[in-house]
Enzyme design. Structure first.
Site, PDB file in Angstrom:
ATOM      1  N   GLY A  41       0.835  -1.202   0.000  1.00 17.43           N
ATOM      2  CA  GLY A  41       0.000   0.000   0.000  1.00 17.43           C
ATOM      3  C   GLY A  41       0.867   1.248   0.000  1.00 17.43           C
ATOM      4  N   GLY A  82      -0.771   4.466  -0.144  1.00 17.04           N
ATOM      5  CA  GLY A  82      -1.592   5.636   0.165  1.00 17.04           C
ATOM      6  C   GLY A  82      -0.836   6.446   1.214  1.00 17.04           C
ATOM      7  CB  SER A  92     -15.132  18.521   0.745  1.00 16.98           C
ATOM      8  OG  SER A  92     -14.574  18.868   1.979  1.00 16.98           O
ATOM      9  NE  ARG A 143     -17.095  13.553   7.709  1.00 11.65           N
ATOM     10  CZ  ARG A 143     -15.933  13.325   7.126  1.00 11.65           C
ATOM     11  NH1 ARG A 143     -15.501  12.089   6.975  1.00 11.65           N
ATOM     12  NH2 ARG A 143     -15.195  14.318   6.710  1.00 11.65           N
ATOM     13  CD  GLU A 183     -10.647   3.897   4.952  1.00 13.40           C
ATOM     14  OE1 GLU A 183     -10.094   4.787   4.251  1.00 13.40           O
ATOM     15  OE2 GLU A 183     -11.814   3.514   4.756  1.00 13.40           O
ATOM     16  CG  LEU A 192      -6.486  12.938   5.048  1.00 17.27           C
ATOM     17  CD1 LEU A 192      -6.382  14.263   4.304  1.00 17.27           C
ATOM     18  CD2 LEU A 192      -6.213  11.798   4.077  1.00 17.27           C
TER      19      LEU A 192
HETATM   20  C1  LIG Z   1     -13.777  11.042  -1.406  1.00 17.40           C
HETATM   21  C2  LIG Z   1     -13.058  10.953  -0.105  1.00 17.40           C
HETATM   22  C3  LIG Z   1     -12.620  12.106   0.525  1.00 17.40           C
HETATM   23  C4  LIG Z   1     -11.942  12.028   1.744  1.00 17.40           C
HETATM   24  N1  LIG Z   1     -11.540  13.176   2.343  1.00 17.40           N
HETATM   25  C5  LIG Z   1     -10.886  13.116   3.526  1.00 17.40           C
HETATM   26  C6  LIG Z   1     -10.433  14.294   4.162  1.00 17.40           C
HETATM   27  O1  LIG Z   1     -10.641  15.399   3.682  1.00 17.40           O
HETATM   28  N2  LIG Z   1      -9.779  14.162   5.332  1.00 17.40           N
HETATM   29  C7  LIG Z   1      -9.517  12.948   5.911  1.00 17.40           C
HETATM   30  O2  LIG Z   1      -8.908  12.891   6.971  1.00 17.40           O
HETATM   31  N3  LIG Z   1      -9.923  11.810   5.291  1.00 17.40           N
HETATM   32  C8  LIG Z   1     -10.590  11.869   4.127  1.00 17.40           C
HETATM   33  N4  LIG Z   1     -11.008  10.710   3.523  1.00 17.40           N
HETATM   34  C9  LIG Z   1     -10.567   9.419   4.053  1.00 17.40           C
HETATM   35  C10 LIG Z   1      -9.109   9.175   3.629  1.00 17.40           C
HETATM   36  O3  LIG Z   1      -8.908   9.639   2.325  1.00 17.40           O
HETATM   37  C11 LIG Z   1      -8.703   7.721   3.663  1.00 17.40           C
HETATM   38  O4  LIG Z   1      -9.126   7.116   4.841  1.00 17.40           O
HETATM   39  C12 LIG Z   1      -7.189   7.587   3.603  1.00 17.40           C
HETATM   40  O5  LIG Z   1      -6.684   8.301   2.511  1.00 17.40           O
HETATM   41  C13 LIG Z   1      -6.767   6.130   3.517  1.00 17.40           C
HETATM   42  O6  LIG Z   1      -5.384   6.089   3.352  1.00 17.40           O
HETATM   43  P1  LIG Z   1      -4.622   4.714   3.387  1.00 17.40           P
HETATM   44  O7  LIG Z   1      -3.197   5.024   3.122  1.00 17.40           O
HETATM   45  O8  LIG Z   1      -4.945   3.990   4.627  1.00 17.40           O
HETATM   46  O9  LIG Z   1      -5.244   3.865   2.192  1.00 17.40           O
HETATM   47  P2  LIG Z   1      -5.407   4.172   0.624  1.00 17.40           P
HETATM   48  O10 LIG Z   1      -5.111   5.564   0.271  1.00 17.40           O
HETATM   49  O11 LIG Z   1      -6.714   3.590   0.252  1.00 17.40           O
HETATM   50  O12 LIG Z   1      -4.276   3.322  -0.035  1.00 17.40           O
HETATM   51  C14 LIG Z   1      -4.351   1.923  -0.122  1.00 17.40           C
HETATM   52  C15 LIG Z   1      -3.109   1.439  -0.821  1.00 17.40           C
HETATM   53  O13 LIG Z   1      -3.057   0.038  -0.704  1.00 17.40           O
HETATM   54  C16 LIG Z   1      -2.808  -0.556  -1.961  1.00 17.40           C
HETATM   55  N5  LIG Z   1      -3.402  -1.891  -1.910  1.00 17.40           N
HETATM   56  C17 LIG Z   1      -4.612  -2.247  -1.413  1.00 17.40           C
HETATM   57  N6  LIG Z   1      -4.759  -3.576  -1.492  1.00 17.40           N
HETATM   58  C18 LIG Z   1      -3.633  -4.056  -2.046  1.00 17.40           C
HETATM   59  C19 LIG Z   1      -3.182  -5.348  -2.389  1.00 17.40           C
HETATM   60  N7  LIG Z   1      -3.925  -6.445  -2.151  1.00 17.40           N
HETATM   61  N8  LIG Z   1      -1.969  -5.469  -2.976  1.00 17.40           N
HETATM   62  C20 LIG Z   1      -1.198  -4.377  -3.224  1.00 17.40           C
HETATM   63  N9  LIG Z   1      -1.566  -3.138  -2.905  1.00 17.40           N
HETATM   64  C21 LIG Z   1      -2.768  -2.987  -2.318  1.00 17.40           C
HETATM   65  C22 LIG Z   1      -3.404   0.390  -2.965  1.00 17.40           C
HETATM   66  O14 LIG Z   1      -2.780   0.195  -4.213  1.00 17.40           O
HETATM   67  C23 LIG Z   1      -3.045   1.736  -2.317  1.00 17.40           C
HETATM   68  O15 LIG Z   1      -1.732   2.067  -2.659  1.00 17.40           O
HETATM   69  C24 LIG Z   1     -11.702  10.779   2.331  1.00 17.40           C
HETATM   70  C25 LIG Z   1     -12.159   9.616   1.706  1.00 17.40           C
HETATM   71  C26 LIG Z   1     -12.854   9.698   0.514  1.00 17.40           C
HETATM   72  C27 LIG Z   1     -13.418   8.467  -0.082  1.00 17.40           C
END
Ligand SMILES: Cc1cc2nc3c(=O)[nH]c(=O)nc-3n(C[C@H](O)[C@H](O)[C@H](O)COP(=O)(O)OP(=O)(O)OC[C@H]3O[C@@H](n4cnc5c(N)ncnc54)[C@H](O)[C@@H]3O)c2cc1C
Length: 666
Positions: free
Chosen positions: A40, A42, A284, A337, A453, A469
């Site tokens: 991941g 993100g 948003s 929310r 997440e 975030l």
């Molecule tokens: C539209 C929207 C707006 C948002 N706005 C906000 C905001 O303003 N403020 C806030 O705090 N939060 C916000 N959120 C929530 C926030 O964006 C997410 O919770 C956060 O970005 C998740 O980050 P992460 O790094 O955990 O996962 P993600 O960003 O989902 O990244 C997951 C990563 O895992 C990889 N991955 C997944 N499964 C596999 C696998 N099996 N093999 C290889 N790679 C894999 C993907 O390729 C990706 O790179 C928002 C969410 C949405 C949907």
């Protein structure tokens, strides 16, 4: 296995500082001998990969997109919280901690949340140092706005693109390490299994999504930063690719899955328009700073709007019901929310929904345009009674704050939101559940960590806006890099982990068999057919409001869909090529198992809390009614081969620094 959350003893305010000062370290020369897999990229994964590589570990990073910078985090619009108190409006680490615990309906760990609030300020400094263009005020200081559930302004933002800008910062930090050879990046690779050897996570099986090749990768520790599973509902605001597979495979190998039913439904999304939609779009939360939410007071006005005989702008003030301001005067449109979502549902269920399907409310900027316009006219010594001028000046302020969101709305809905109120309705947005982790962010599998997440950690039953975030970056930049060192300090003599072991053979064989099954099953329905069916059950019976009857039915219905899926799914193409239908099949297979556990978790929790609303447990005025005596615990489920038979382990939540009260935003 008994759950040990490994929360260190000591005073809350110095717990983390003392703990990280005393845990074991790995010296720089030994770090070079240790490999870490980060799945991941993100905000959680990218920040972790960059920091671990900077520290000197050898990192292998994986993502299924064509580039780390296309992770779902890029979609985050509104902002990121931090207890900087730049506004001087009374913010502090304690207040952010308090708001987050209360916002999560007292279902999160005090120690984790306090640490989160503590490092929140470091995140902003780190990102500014990276060059992330967070919004600034005229004088050059970083600007803030307010988000739901808070009475202070602590949300840092970059217009409506906060996630994108933060991710570019983390991605740049990763790229530096890719350039140095400390991160080996595997784009377009999907983890399909976790390899556990002698109880320790030692590697993964991944599919090269371009060639179809199945690969073995080993490491001394595996970190999952694989995001949330909101797409289990089929329609959600998540990126289309977001899925649960990595976490679910770890669950099947021994990682407990915590609070799967805690889902955040976001109140401000563009309403569903029909049956052929595959994605919902978020407007948003930041819009609730200035937008006022309402529906008509009179049912005949609702009818006239639906039939196109009346425009919302023609409804006089006295005939509008600003129901959030009416019901929650202290927080108004900025209630959390879950509260805002349920209030919209309540109005729409009562017949006041303003679109054709009856599932939409208005988000109106007319007052804000007026307010800002008059203020600007005064500042510029212009005529504040000139309506046209005031409108233009006010519109400009709104455009500067939310321009890209307004543009996005207009493109999708084909209506100009400066002139007519936006229509919004709640949609699935975030999953607070995820792999159970201890204070070190380690799952119940030794050496398997989970961040962002994908874990269950800091949000309890309800995530407040701008806290995901914060958590993802706290985990990746400031928590995991310390705690993983403690574990890896015991691995310095292990040497490279071989991949020619029976455990790797077995895991690879299972993945290949699964793929062969899909390629050879001559079914009649597409993967989406089953995913949509699952999504409908989830939304109708496991969605914004749940009850025991619906949840029991949902468990049976999901099981039936799963059985039909295995008999009748059709996956075209080949396994040795880029095949997105195959990717989807592998992901939906896991959603179909998680769905049943999700409903089981919601059924066993006989209370309402945050994003989990059980209709049987509500106050007289329709608010969530918690049962702290019986349910102040984390529900961590152990896999047994069948989601229905999962075993419940409880982690009791201890509150020593905060008093539990029934949440109120009135
Ligand atoms: C539209 C929207 C707006 C948002 N706005 C906000 C905001 O303003 N403020 C806030 O705090 N939060 C916000 N959120 C929530 C926030 O964006 C997410 O919770 C956060 O970005 C998740 O980050 P992460 O790094 O955990 O996962 P993600 O960003 O989902 O990244 C997951 C990563 O895992 C990889 N991955 C997944 N499964 C596999 C696998 N099996 N093999 C290889 N790679 C894999 C993907 O390729 C990706 O790179 C928002 C969410 C949405 C949907």
């Amino acid at each position: 296995m008994a759950l040990d959350n490994k929360i260190p003893k000591g005073d809350l305010s110095i717990k983390w500082t003392e703990y990280k000062s005393k845990i074991n370290l790995v010296n720089p020369a030994n770090k070079r001998k240790l490999d870490v897999i980060v799945v991941g990229t993100g905000l959680a994964g990218a920040s972790a990969a960059a920091t671990l590589a900077e520290l000197g570990y050898n990192v292998k990073a994986f993502c299924f997109q064509d580039s780390p910078r296309r992770a779902h985090s890029i979609a985050a619009q509104g902002g990121i919280n931090a207890a900087k108190n730049y506004q001087g409006d009374g913010d502090s680490i304690y207040r952010l901690f308090y708001d987050t615990i209360k916002g999560g309906d007292y279902r999160a760990r005090e120690a984790n949340v306090y640490r989160l609030a503590e490092v929140s300020a470091n995140i902003i400094d780190q990102c500014v140092a990276q060059g992330v263009p967070l919004a600034r005020e005229y004088g050059g200081l970083l600007d803030n706005r307010s988000f739901g559930g808070a009475q202070v302004s602590r949300t840092f933002y970059a217009k409506g693109q906060t996630g994108q800008q933060l991710l570019l910062g983390a991605y740049s930090a990763m790229n530096r390490q890719i350039g140095r050879g400390k991160i080996k990046m595997y784009n377009r690779h999907e983890m399909l299994d976790l390899v556990v050897i002698n109880g320790k996570a030692r590697g993964i099986i991944a599919r090269n999504l371009v060639t179809g090749e199945i690969e073995r990768h080993s490491a001394h520790a595996v970190v999952l930063g694989t995001g949330g599973y909101g797409n289990i509902f089929y329609l959600s605001t998540n990126a289309m690719g977001s899925n649960v597979t990595a976490a679910w495979k770890a669950h099947k190998k021994g990682a407990y899955f915590a609070n799967p039913c805690y889902t955040q439904i976001h109140p401000t999304c563009i309403p569903v328009s029909g049956d052929h939609q595959s994605k919902l779009t978020l407007m948003s939360e930041s819009l609730r700073n200035d937008g006022r939410i309402w529906v008509p007071k009179k049912l005949e006005d609702v009818q006239a709007i639906r039939e196109g005989r009346l425009k919302p702008t023609q409804i006089p003030e006295e005939d509008r019901d600003y129901y959030l301001e009416r019901r929650y005067p202290a927080f108004g449109n900025l209630v959390p929310r879950d509260v805002a979502s349920r209030a919209a549902k309540e109005r729409c269920d009562a017949g006041y929904g303003v679109n054709a399907t009856g599932e939409a409310v208005y988000l109106d900027f007319a007052s804000a345009i007026q307010r800002y316009g008059k203020e600007q006219a005064r500042i510029k010594h212009l005529d504040e009674n000139d309506e046209k001028l005031v409108y233009e000046l006010g519109k400009k302020v709104i455009e500067e704050k939310y321009g890209n969101l307004f543009q996005m709305y207009e493109k999708i809905v084909d209506e100009n939101p400066y002139e007519t109120p936006m229509m919004i309705y709640p949609a699935v947005h975030y999953t607070m559940g995820g792999l159970w982790v201890d204070y070190n962010l380690m799952t119940t599998i030794e050496g398997c960590y989970c961040i962002g997440e994908a874990n269950f950690s800091d949000h309890g039953a309800n995530r407040l806006g701008a806290s995901a975030l914060m958590q993802g970056l706290a985990d990746g930049y400031f928590v995991l890099p310390y705690t993983i060192g403690d574990y890896l300090s015991k691995e310095i003599r292990t040497g490279a982990i071989p991949t020619d072991t029976p455990e790797f053979d077995e895991a690879e064989k299972n993945v290949k068999e699964l793929i062969n099954f899909f390629m050879n099953n001559k079914g009649t329905h597409s993967v989406d057919y089953f995913h949509k069916k699952l999504g409908k059950v989830m939304w109708n019976k496991v969605g914004m409001a749940r009850n025991a009857k619906g949840l029991t039915e949902a468990m049976d219905e999901i099981k039936a869909i799963r059985e039909e899926f295995w008999k009748d799914v059709k996956v075209p193409g080949t396994a040795e090529s880029f095949n997105q239908e195959l990717e989807k099949a592998l992901r939906v297979a896991d959603f179909l198992e998680l769905g049943e556990l999700f409903a089981k978790d919601a059924l066993h929790r006989n209370e309402s809390c945050g994003g989990h609303f059980r209709e049987e447990y509500q106050t007289e005025d329709g608010e969530a009614k918690r049962d702290d005596e019986n349910f102040a615990y984390v529900a961590a489920w152990e896999y047994t081969g069948n989601p229905r038979e999962a075993i419940l382990h409880k982690e009791e939540l201890v509150f020593e620094n905060i008093k539990l009260v029934q949440r109120s935003y009135k």
